[in-house]
Each structure stands twice: as C-alpha cells, then as structure tokens.
Design an enzyme around this catalytic site. Structure first.
Site, PDB file in Angstrom:
ATOM      1  CG  HIS A  11      -4.100  -1.236  -1.663  1.00 29.20           C
ATOM      2  ND1 HIS A  11      -5.252  -1.906  -2.044  1.00 29.20           N
ATOM      3  CD2 HIS A  11      -4.469  -0.409  -0.649  1.00 29.20           C
ATOM      4  CE1 HIS A  11      -6.262  -1.503  -1.291  1.00 29.20           C
ATOM      5  NE2 HIS A  11      -5.821  -0.585  -0.440  1.00 29.20           N
ATOM      6  CG  MET A  65     -11.205   4.068   1.965  1.00 28.61           C
ATOM      7  SD  MET A  65      -9.653   3.915   2.848  1.00 28.61           S
ATOM      8  CE  MET A  65      -8.520   3.974   1.488  1.00 28.61           C
ATOM      9  CB  SER A 113      -0.908   0.014   1.230  1.00 27.43           C
ATOM     10  OG  SER A 113      -1.524   1.276   1.317  1.00 27.43           O
ATOM     11  CG  MET A 161      -7.799   7.836   2.349  1.00 27.36           C
ATOM     12  SD  MET A 161      -6.804   7.834   3.841  1.00 27.36           S
ATOM     13  CE  MET A 161      -6.383   6.107   3.928  1.00 27.36           C
ATOM     14  CG  HIS A 217      -9.425   0.896  -0.766  1.00 31.10           C
ATOM     15  ND1 HIS A 217      -8.882   0.576   0.467  1.00 31.10           N
ATOM     16  CD2 HIS A 217     -10.766   0.977  -0.576  1.00 31.10           C
ATOM     17  CE1 HIS A 217      -9.856   0.474   1.357  1.00 31.10           C
ATOM     18  NE2 HIS A 217     -11.005   0.724   0.757  1.00 31.10           N
ATOM     19  CG  ASP A 225      -5.129   2.800   0.828  1.00 31.15           C
ATOM     20  OD1 ASP A 225      -6.148   2.103   0.657  1.00 31.15           O
ATOM     21  OD2 ASP A 225      -4.091   2.381   1.371  1.00 31.15           O
ATOM     22  CG  ASP A 275      -6.593  -2.367   2.891  1.00 31.21           C
ATOM     23  OD1 ASP A 275      -5.466  -2.126   3.354  1.00 31.21           O
ATOM     24  OD2 ASP A 275      -7.255  -1.544   2.223  1.00 31.21           O
ATOM     25  CG  MET A 309     -11.873  -1.673   4.973  1.00 32.60           C
ATOM     26  SD  MET A 309     -10.329  -1.105   4.253  1.00 32.60           S
ATOM     27  CE  MET A 309      -9.356  -0.597   5.637  1.00 32.60           C
TER      28      MET A 309
HETATM   29  C1  DX5 Z   1      -6.370   2.058   5.490  1.00 32.60           C
HETATM   30  C2  DX5 Z   1      -5.959   1.665   4.089  1.00 32.60           C
HETATM   31  C3  DX5 Z   1      -4.924   0.590   4.036  1.00 32.60           C
HETATM   32  C4  DX5 Z   1      -3.626   0.960   4.689  1.00 32.60           C
HETATM   33  C5  DX5 Z   1      -2.927  -0.278   5.153  1.00 32.60           C
HETATM   34  O1  DX5 Z   1      -7.376   3.014   5.422  1.00 32.60           O
HETATM   35  O2  DX5 Z   1      -7.075   1.232   3.337  1.00 32.60           O
HETATM   36  O3  DX5 Z   1      -4.696   0.183   2.695  1.00 32.60           O
HETATM   37  O4  DX5 Z   1      -2.778   1.657   3.828  1.00 32.60           O
HETATM   38  O5  DX5 Z   1      -1.764   0.109   5.791  1.00 32.60           O
HETATM   39  P1  DX5 Z   1      -1.073  -0.721   6.941  1.00 32.60           P
HETATM   40  O6  DX5 Z   1      -0.545  -1.982   6.301  1.00 32.60           O
HETATM   41  O7  DX5 Z   1       0.007   0.194   7.399  1.00 32.60           O
HETATM   42  O8  DX5 Z   1      -2.100  -1.012   7.985  1.00 32.60           O
HETATM   43 ZN    ZN Z   2      -6.760   0.245   1.266  1.00 31.51          ZN
END
Ligand code: DX5
Ligand code: ZN
Length: 232
Positions: free
Chosen positions: A31, A66, A6, A35, A64, A33, A173, A135
C-alpha cells in the site's frame, strides 16, 4: 483475504530493504500512500519513488492518492508501476471522470471514503470500482487510533455487495492491528492495510501470518443468521 503493508510506516532511510522485508512476508499488496500537503496536512512521496521500487518486488502496487488534484497524477503513477489507483469520493463531481481515466489507463480502480463522509456518497460508484477503501482513521498520518464509528460503513458496503452482487473488495485503512483487524473482518472487510503494526515488528513474516490467522478466525465466527420460525 489480502494483507497490504503500508509503506508509510517503513524506515525511509532504507526503503529498498523495507520493501524486501514486506515482499518476503507473504503479504500480497504493497500500500503506497501519496499525500500532497493539501488534501491532507502531510507530504509523503511521489511517482519517482514508486518507479524506483517497482523492480524490487512482484507485489501488487496499491496506490492511495490523498491528493487534491489526482487528475495530474494518474498517468505518472500508472507509468511508474501502480496496479491499482485509489481516489477519494470527497472530490465530488470529479469522481466519475477520474474512475474512467484510471480504467482507461488499464489500472484497477479504487474509491476511498474519509471517516466523516456518509457512506451513501459511494453508492452510485459501486458497480464501477474494484475496491472500496474505508478510511478507519482521518487520513494524513500513520500510527493513529482506529475509529470504531467507521465500522457500520464496512457493514453497509458489505450488505450492498451481497444484495446487488457487486464484486468490489472492501479495504480498511488506518489503525488496523491484531485486535481491530478481527472487528473489520467480522464487519465484512477483505483487504487489511496495516503500517505501524507490521513494519514495527522485527519478524514481519510472523506478523503477517498472525494477522491472517486472526482474520480467518474472526470470519469463521461470523454470527449465524437466526433460523426461520416454523410457519413464518
Ligand atoms: C493514513 C494512510 C494509511 C496509514 C495506515 O492516511 O492512508 O494507509 O499508512 O497506517 P497505520 O497502520 O499506521 O495506521
Ligand atoms: Zn492509505
């Protein structure tokens, strides 16, 4: 098995170098993320960054979202180079049209579920998605503790997949490290998203190899079903 570092845990000042490190490690997916500061209380990066990173690697881009309004983001991320786009089941009645739109853009479809949401909410979509993302922390930040109470959801999804012959992948994740990955593998996960654990290592490639070994070992130690009783 797929390992998906990620990028949230990368050093942002040197993103290109971080992508190169992940790419050389042998991990299959990157991956990403996304946000929006509304669906989750944090902001990461947008399609412009994904577009800039796309030429740097052949890795599968696993986006992903969010985000509260993924409707306005599907086309920008598809054209920026996303291979798969994941939206959250918490969006309720908007999920079906979102799945349809991602598919119509020619991208793989992912559906994510937050820790407090019941696994029954994803059941109606399982024949329409390529990936179910469970999650294993509350979304918003990297580096959180793995929530063990989410594992029964992985087991339930794996059971539905087996019983009904669905072919979606199961991704975990959040908080995935060398210990929790083994538990996820035993529960039925096939894609392991890991940020802090992988990007935090000096030797990224060795860390990916170690994670793979741990997952393989955990899988081969799956509990053997009890033999049928004679005459039963
Ligand atoms: C959290 C994300 C994850 C995160 C995982 O909101 O969706 O993808 O980056 O990171 P680690 O492995 O550090 O928990
Ligand atoms: Zn994620």
């Amino acid at each position: 098995m797929i390992i998906a570092p990620s990028l949230l845990a990368a050093k942002y000042a040197g993103l290109a170098g971080e992508v190169a490190r992940a790419s050389r490690s042998g991990a299959e997916w990157l991956h990403l993320d996304i946000m929006d500061g509304h669906f989750v209380p944090n902001i990461s990066f947008g399609p412009g960054v994904v577009r800039a990173l796309r030429p740097l690697t052949k890795m599968f881009f696993d986006v992903h979202l969010m985000c509260s309004k993924p409707e306005i983001l599907l086309e920008p991320f598809a054209s920026a180079g996303a291979d798969q786009i994941t939206v959250h089941v918490e969006l309720g009645e908007r999920v079906s049209p979102l799945i349809w739109k991602i598919r119509s853009l020619g991208r793989k479809v992912g559906l994510a579920i937050n820790p407090p949401t019941a696994i029954s909410t994803v059941r109606p979509y399982l024949d329409k998605v390529d990936n179910l993302l469970v999650m294993t922390v509350n979304p918003g930040f990297g580096g959180q503790e793995f929530i063990y109470e989410t594992l029964p959801k992985v087991q339930q999804a794996a059971a539905w997949r087996r019983e009904r012959g669905f072919d979606f992948r199961i991704t975990v994740d959040g908080g995935v490290n060398f210990k929790t990955a083994a538990e996820c593998a035993r529960a039925g996960a096939d894609v392991f998203v890991s940020g802090t654990t992988l990007f935090g290592q000096r030797n990224f490639k060795a860390a990916v190899q170690k994670l793979r070994k741990i997952v393989t070992a955990a899988r081969t130690r799956q509990p053997v079903p009890a033999p049928a009783l004679a005459g039963a």
